[in-house]
Scaffold this motif. Structure first.
Motif, PDB file in Angstrom:
ATOM      1  N   LYS A 112       0.121   8.232  -1.121  1.00  0.00           N
ATOM      2  CA  LYS A 112      -0.857   7.454  -1.898  1.00  0.00           C
ATOM      3  C   LYS A 112      -0.312   6.076  -2.235  1.00  0.00           C
ATOM      4  CE  LYS A 112      -3.205  11.398  -4.033  1.00  0.00           C
ATOM      5  NZ  LYS A 112      -3.546  12.079  -5.308  1.00  0.00           N
ATOM      6  N   GLU A 113       0.973   6.021  -2.612  1.00  0.00           N
ATOM      7  CA  GLU A 113       1.590   4.751  -2.969  1.00  0.00           C
ATOM      8  C   GLU A 113       1.617   3.799  -1.768  1.00  0.00           C
ATOM      9  OE1 GLU A 113       2.713   7.895  -5.680  1.00  0.00           O
ATOM     10  OE2 GLU A 113       2.915   7.733  -3.495  1.00  0.00           O
ATOM     11  N   ARG A 114       1.946   4.327  -0.613  1.00  0.00           N
ATOM     12  CA  ARG A 114       2.015   3.492   0.584  1.00  0.00           C
ATOM     13  C   ARG A 114       0.635   3.016   1.010  1.00  0.00           C
ATOM     14  NH1 ARG A 114       6.404   7.157   4.029  1.00  0.00           N
ATOM     15  NH2 ARG A 114       8.287   6.377   2.973  1.00  0.00           N
ATOM     16  N   ASN A 116      -1.685   2.096  -0.804  1.00  0.00           N
ATOM     17  CA  ASN A 116      -2.100   0.967  -1.639  1.00  0.00           C
ATOM     18  C   ASN A 116      -1.666  -0.366  -1.025  1.00  0.00           C
ATOM     19  OD1 ASN A 116      -3.299   2.519  -3.671  1.00  0.00           O
ATOM     20  ND2 ASN A 116      -1.361   2.784  -4.762  1.00  0.00           N
TER      21      ASN A 116
END
Length: 273
Positions: A112-114, A116
């Motif tokens: 999920k972080e990537r 973004n």
């Protein structure tokens, strides 16, 4: 003064938004730029057999592996030459932001972080976790709890690093730059286990009879599957990459890529030597 600060702040916000829009627009044309220059530059960290590693091919130090074959298939679809840009794993994604590479294919998981910060293709491989220990310690380390208070090595920046920190909370996680370094730490007794992907573990097992696959592993999720990373806003290129992945999946080609790469691990070049 307040009015001046407000105006300056508004102008700064407009400037940031304009830059973001320009970047997005630029990336929308990334595929056209790749085709125009006739070359696809792919960021890769070649220390993760059988996905990407160096081997002696006809006497030459060559980057090979399942991910390399995927990159070749994408380059063929675009009808351009492939250029592999070798770097440490923790620089692979940042190379997309600096423009040093057009895409990254290096055993990456679309977290999920990537997501973004980057665009990702559809998954091309479902992650399988494994834990390596010394063969002489196989009976001693037979569960997650048995590693409590002990050192477990992982490769920095990988999904396994996150899994280990989440699921081995009572262990001391040692994050290292290269997987070869982690294996050497295990063999020398500096760490008691290494958490990594199963195909990677099997590659090291084929070359190290003093190591063994533990009878337990860490849990993975659908979000841990491997995907191709591209700069944010690369819509057209993402569609092309997904087309290639879908075709390879239909023909069950990626698994064959892994199998073929596994045959080359005996010729792998140890970058730690």
């Amino acid at each position: 003064m307040k009015v001046k600060k407000f105006i300056l702040g508004a102008l700064a916000l407009v400037s940031v938004c304009s830059l973001a829009a320009c970047g997005s627009s630029s990336n929308e044309n990334l595929q056209d730029k790749i085709e125009k220059k006739g070359k696809l530059v792919v960021a890769i960290s070649p220390d993760y057999a059988p996905f990407e590693f160096k081997a002696l091919i006809d006497g030459k130090d060559t980057i090979v592996g399942a991910d390399v074959e995927l990159a070749k298939a994408i380059a063929d679809e675009l009808d351009v030459k492939l250029e592999l840009s070798s770097m440490s794993f923790d620089n692979v994604l940042s190379s997309l932001q600096t423009g040093k590479a057009d895409m990254a294919i290096s055993g990456l998981s679309a977290t999920k972080e990537r997501k973004n910060a980057y665009d990702f293709s559809d998954a091309y491989y479902e992650t399988e976790n494994a834990v390596l220990v010394k063969a002489s310690d196989l009976d001693k380390y037979n569960s997650i709890d048995s590693l409590s208070g002990l050192k477990v090595a992982v490769q920095k920046g990988t999904i396994e690093e996150g899994l280990a920190k989440e699921q081995l909370k009572d262990s001391k996680i040692i994050s290292l730059t290269a997987m070869g370094e982690a294996i050497n730490e295990l063999k020398s007794g500096q760490v008691q286990a290494v958490d990594l992907e199963k195909p990677v573990a099997e590659g090291y097992l084929s070359q190290n009879s003093d190591l063994a696959l533990a009878n337990f592993a860490l849990k993975t999720s659908d979000g841990d599957a491997k995907a191709v990373a591209m700069p944010k806003g690369s819509g057209k290129l993402v569609k092309t990459v997904n087309k290639v992945i879908k075709k390879l999946a239909k023909e069950d080609k990626y698994k064959q890529f892994i199998s073929d790469a596994a045959q080359l691990t005996g010729d792998a070049v140890d970058e730690d030597e």
